[in-house]
Design a protein around this motif. Structure first.
Motif, PDB file in Angstrom:
ATOM      1  N   LEU A   6      29.417 -52.125 -13.493  1.00 50.51           N
ATOM      2  CA  LEU A   6      28.912 -50.785 -13.199  1.00 50.51           C
ATOM      3  C   LEU A   6      28.673 -50.557 -11.707  1.00 50.51           C
ATOM      4  O   LEU A   6      28.441 -49.421 -11.290  1.00 50.51           O
ATOM      5  CB  LEU A   6      27.642 -50.501 -14.002  1.00 50.51           C
ATOM      6  N   ALA A   7      28.761 -51.606 -10.904  1.00 48.85           N
ATOM      7  CA  ALA A   7      28.626 -51.455  -9.452  1.00 48.85           C
ATOM      8  C   ALA A   7      29.889 -50.852  -8.826  1.00 48.85           C
ATOM      9  O   ALA A   7      29.836 -50.330  -7.708  1.00 48.85           O
ATOM     10  CB  ALA A   7      28.325 -52.804  -8.804  1.00 48.85           C
ATOM     11  N   PHE A   8      31.017 -50.896  -9.543  1.00 52.10           N
ATOM     12  CA  PHE A   8      32.252 -50.310  -9.032  1.00 52.10           C
ATOM     13  C   PHE A   8      32.220 -48.796  -9.225  1.00 52.10           C
ATOM     14  O   PHE A   8      31.716 -48.310 -10.245  1.00 52.10           O
ATOM     15  CB  PHE A   8      33.479 -50.902  -9.739  1.00 52.10           C
ATOM     16  N   PRO A   9      32.759 -48.031  -8.291  1.00 53.57           N
ATOM     17  CA  PRO A   9      32.748 -46.563  -8.399  1.00 53.57           C
ATOM     18  C   PRO A   9      33.505 -46.060  -9.630  1.00 53.57           C
ATOM     19  O   PRO A   9      34.571 -46.571  -9.966  1.00 53.57           O
ATOM     20  CB  PRO A   9      33.450 -46.090  -7.122  1.00 53.57           C
ATOM     21  N   GLY A  10      32.935 -45.061 -10.277  1.00 55.61           N
ATOM     22  CA  GLY A  10      33.611 -44.370 -11.364  1.00 55.61           C
ATOM     23  C   GLY A  10      33.717 -45.127 -12.670  1.00 55.61           C
ATOM     24  O   GLY A  10      34.507 -44.755 -13.533  1.00 55.61           O
ATOM     25  N   VAL A  11      32.932 -46.170 -12.851  1.00 55.14           N
ATOM     26  CA  VAL A  11      33.029 -46.999 -14.052  1.00 55.14           C
ATOM     27  C   VAL A  11      32.091 -46.476 -15.137  1.00 55.14           C
ATOM     28  O   VAL A  11      30.965 -46.093 -14.872  1.00 55.14           O
ATOM     29  CB  VAL A  11      32.709 -48.472 -13.727  1.00 55.14           C
ATOM     30  N   THR A  12      32.604 -46.473 -16.354  1.00 55.35           N
ATOM     31  CA  THR A  12      31.809 -46.131 -17.530  1.00 55.35           C
ATOM     32  C   THR A  12      31.850 -47.301 -18.502  1.00 55.35           C
ATOM     33  O   THR A  12      32.732 -48.165 -18.427  1.00 55.35           O
ATOM     34  CB  THR A  12      32.334 -44.866 -18.225  1.00 55.35           C
ATOM     35  N   GLU A  13      30.897 -47.297 -19.418  1.00 61.75           N
ATOM     36  CA  GLU A  13      30.825 -48.332 -20.443  1.00 61.75           C
ATOM     37  C   GLU A  13      30.816 -47.670 -21.810  1.00 61.75           C
ATOM     38  O   GLU A  13      30.169 -46.644 -22.003  1.00 61.75           O
ATOM     39  CB  GLU A  13      29.548 -49.147 -20.265  1.00 61.75           C
ATOM     40  N   LEU A  72      35.321 -63.239 -21.568  1.00 64.50           N
ATOM     41  CA  LEU A  72      35.766 -61.937 -21.080  1.00 64.50           C
ATOM     42  C   LEU A  72      37.256 -61.798 -21.308  1.00 64.50           C
ATOM     43  O   LEU A  72      37.987 -62.791 -21.296  1.00 64.50           O
ATOM     44  CB  LEU A  72      35.567 -61.820 -19.554  1.00 64.50           C
ATOM     45  N   TRP A  73      37.692 -60.565 -21.438  1.00 63.82           N
ATOM     46  CA  TRP A  73      39.101 -60.213 -21.303  1.00 63.82           C
ATOM     47  C   TRP A  73      39.172 -59.298 -20.096  1.00 63.82           C
ATOM     48  O   TRP A  73      38.419 -58.325 -19.994  1.00 63.82           O
ATOM     49  CB  TRP A  73      39.607 -59.454 -22.513  1.00 63.82           C
ATOM     50  N   CYS A  74      40.062 -59.569 -19.155  1.00 61.34           N
ATOM     51  CA  CYS A  74      40.146 -58.796 -17.916  1.00 61.34           C
ATOM     52  C   CYS A  74      41.593 -58.405 -17.610  1.00 61.34           C
ATOM     53  O   CYS A  74      42.499 -59.233 -17.710  1.00 61.34           O
ATOM     54  CB  CYS A  74      39.616 -59.613 -16.739  1.00 61.34           C
ATOM     55  N   ALA A  75      41.765 -57.148 -17.217  1.00 57.82           N
ATOM     56  CA  ALA A  75      43.071 -56.711 -16.733  1.00 57.82           C
ATOM     57  C   ALA A  75      43.427 -57.546 -15.510  1.00 57.82           C
ATOM     58  O   ALA A  75      42.541 -57.977 -14.763  1.00 57.82           O
ATOM     59  CB  ALA A  75      43.029 -55.228 -16.373  1.00 57.82           C
ATOM     60  N   ALA A  76      44.705 -57.771 -15.313  1.00 63.05           N
ATOM     61  CA  ALA A  76      45.138 -58.573 -14.163  1.00 63.05           C
ATOM     62  C   ALA A  76      46.517 -58.105 -13.724  1.00 63.05           C
ATOM     63  O   ALA A  76      47.311 -57.654 -14.536  1.00 63.05           O
ATOM     64  CB  ALA A  76      45.166 -60.054 -14.526  1.00 63.05           C
ATOM     65  N   PRO A  77      46.801 -58.238 -12.435  1.00 63.54           N
ATOM     66  CA  PRO A  77      48.123 -57.853 -11.938  1.00 63.54           C
ATOM     67  C   PRO A  77      49.178 -58.856 -12.398  1.00 63.54           C
ATOM     68  O   PRO A  77      48.853 -59.967 -12.826  1.00 63.54           O
ATOM     69  CB  PRO A  77      47.944 -57.877 -10.421  1.00 63.54           C
ATOM     70  N   TYR A  86      39.278 -54.476 -11.976  1.00 55.82           N
ATOM     71  CA  TYR A  86      39.014 -53.099 -11.555  1.00 55.82           C
ATOM     72  C   TYR A  86      40.130 -52.586 -10.638  1.00 55.82           C
ATOM     73  O   TYR A  86      40.675 -51.520 -10.828  1.00 55.82           O
ATOM     74  CB  TYR A  86      37.663 -53.033 -10.850  1.00 55.82           C
ATOM     75  N   ARG A  87      40.503 -53.405  -9.668  1.00 53.90           N
ATOM     76  CA  ARG A  87      41.553 -53.003  -8.731  1.00 53.90           C
ATOM     77  C   ARG A  87      42.921 -52.870  -9.424  1.00 53.90           C
ATOM     78  O   ARG A  87      43.764 -52.097  -8.998  1.00 53.90           O
ATOM     79  CB  ARG A  87      41.641 -53.984  -7.571  1.00 53.90           C
ATOM     80  N   THR A  88      43.112 -53.629 -10.495  1.00 53.67           N
ATOM     81  CA  THR A  88      44.367 -53.561 -11.232  1.00 53.67           C
ATOM     82  C   THR A  88      44.553 -52.204 -11.903  1.00 53.67           C
ATOM     83  O   THR A  88      45.668 -51.678 -11.946  1.00 53.67           O
ATOM     84  CB  THR A  88      44.420 -54.697 -12.282  1.00 53.67           C
ATOM     85  N   VAL A  89      43.477 -51.621 -12.415  1.00 58.74           N
ATOM     86  CA  VAL A  89      43.604 -50.352 -13.135  1.00 58.74           C
ATOM     87  C   VAL A  89      43.253 -49.133 -12.287  1.00 58.74           C
ATOM     88  O   VAL A  89      43.408 -48.001 -12.742  1.00 58.74           O
ATOM     89  CB  VAL A  89      42.751 -50.330 -14.435  1.00 58.74           C
ATOM     90  N   ALA A 106      37.583 -47.579 -15.874  1.00 57.62           N
ATOM     91  CA  ALA A 106      37.717 -46.693 -14.719  1.00 57.62           C
ATOM     92  C   ALA A 106      39.010 -45.934 -14.993  1.00 57.62           C
ATOM     93  O   ALA A 106      40.064 -46.339 -14.537  1.00 57.62           O
ATOM     94  CB  ALA A 106      37.783 -47.473 -13.417  1.00 57.62           C
ATOM     95  N   ARG A 107      38.921 -44.937 -15.813  1.00 51.30           N
ATOM     96  CA  ARG A 107      40.052 -44.210 -16.396  1.00 51.30           C
ATOM     97  C   ARG A 107      40.766 -45.048 -17.440  1.00 51.30           C
ATOM     98  O   ARG A 107      41.242 -44.550 -18.431  1.00 51.30           O
ATOM     99  CB  ARG A 107      41.035 -43.682 -15.365  1.00 51.30           C
ATOM    100  N   LYS A 108      40.880 -46.333 -17.230  1.00 51.08           N
ATOM    101  CA  LYS A 108      41.470 -47.276 -18.184  1.00 51.08           C
ATOM    102  C   LYS A 108      40.523 -48.463 -18.290  1.00 51.08           C
ATOM    103  O   LYS A 108      39.838 -48.816 -17.325  1.00 51.08           O
ATOM    104  CB  LYS A 108      42.831 -47.768 -17.678  1.00 51.08           C
ATOM    105  N   GLY A 109      40.511 -49.083 -19.456  1.00 51.68           N
ATOM    106  CA  GLY A 109      39.685 -50.275 -19.621  1.00 51.68           C
ATOM    107  C   GLY A 109      40.128 -51.385 -18.696  1.00 51.68           C
ATOM    108  O   GLY A 109      41.326 -51.559 -18.445  1.00 51.68           O
ATOM    109  N   PHE A 110      39.140 -52.126 -18.179  1.00 49.95           N
ATOM    110  CA  PHE A 110      39.512 -53.248 -17.307  1.00 49.95           C
ATOM    111  C   PHE A 110      38.771 -54.536 -17.623  1.00 49.95           C
ATOM    112  O   PHE A 110      39.257 -55.613 -17.287  1.00 49.95           O
ATOM    113  CB  PHE A 110      39.373 -52.872 -15.817  1.00 49.95           C
ATOM    114  N   VAL A 111      37.611 -54.482 -18.263  1.00 46.13           N
ATOM    115  CA  VAL A 111      36.893 -55.695 -18.659  1.00 46.13           C
ATOM    116  C   VAL A 111      36.244 -55.449 -20.016  1.00 46.13           C
ATOM    117  O   VAL A 111      35.624 -54.405 -20.236  1.00 46.13           O
ATOM    118  CB  VAL A 111      35.795 -56.094 -17.649  1.00 46.13           C
ATOM    119  N   GLN A 112      36.381 -56.430 -20.899  1.00 50.19           N
ATOM    120  CA  GLN A 112      35.679 -56.405 -22.174  1.00 50.19           C
ATOM    121  C   GLN A 112      35.041 -57.767 -22.366  1.00 50.19           C
ATOM    122  O   GLN A 112      35.655 -58.797 -22.069  1.00 50.19           O
ATOM    123  CB  GLN A 112      36.621 -56.101 -23.328  1.00 50.19           C
ATOM    124  N   ILE A 113      33.795 -57.772 -22.844  1.00 49.78           N
ATOM    125  CA  ILE A 113      33.093 -59.029 -23.082  1.00 49.78           C
ATOM    126  C   ILE A 113      32.939 -59.247 -24.580  1.00 49.78           C
ATOM    127  O   ILE A 113      32.705 -58.311 -25.341  1.00 49.78           O
ATOM    128  CB  ILE A 113      31.724 -59.066 -22.367  1.00 49.78           C
TER     129      ILE A 113
END
Length: 113
Positions: A13-20, A51-56, A104-107, A31-38
């Motif tokens: 939630l410290a990243f801009p524009g993030v919702t939960e 965790l599951w995390c989006a990655a490049p 976060y940067r990936t999405v 952040a428009r698209k999911g990027f982390v799920q615990i």
């Protein structure tokens, strides 16, 4: 494991524009698209907190090769390059924060720069 969820929530939630929101009964940060799920209680065969995390492209393979005991290819999203990270040992919170930021940067194209 509420302390794990709270700590990851604080990071994401410290990243801009993030919702939960809840997705499949667990927190998902977007952040428009999911990027982390615990998954604090595990999920399917991975019966440990993680965790599951989006990655490049290439990151999943690189992380798993570097430490296959900590990182893994998660079900459902692994085919899209997402990476799983175990949280059952004492997590290295710097690594968790770096992986969440990478996700976060990936999405979020504007955050990549």
């Amino acid at each position: 494991m509420p302390e794990l969820v709270d700590r990851v929530r604080e990071i994401c939630l410290a990243f801009p524009g993030v919702t939960e929101k809840l997705s499949h009964g667990t927190p998902l940060w977007s952040a428009r698209k999911g990027f982390v799920q615990i998954w604090p209680d595990g999920h399917h065969d991975n019966d440990f907190p993680h965790l599951w995390c989006a990655a490049p492209p290439g990151a999943q393979e690189s992380l798993i090769a570097r430490d296959p005991r900590r990182y893994f290819r998660p079900p459902y999203v692994g085919h899209r390059g997402w990476v799983g990270m175990r949280l059952d040992a004492e997590p290295d919170w710097d690594d968790v924060e770096e992986l969440c930021e990478l996700a976060y940067r990936t999405v979020t194209p504007a955050a990549r720069g």
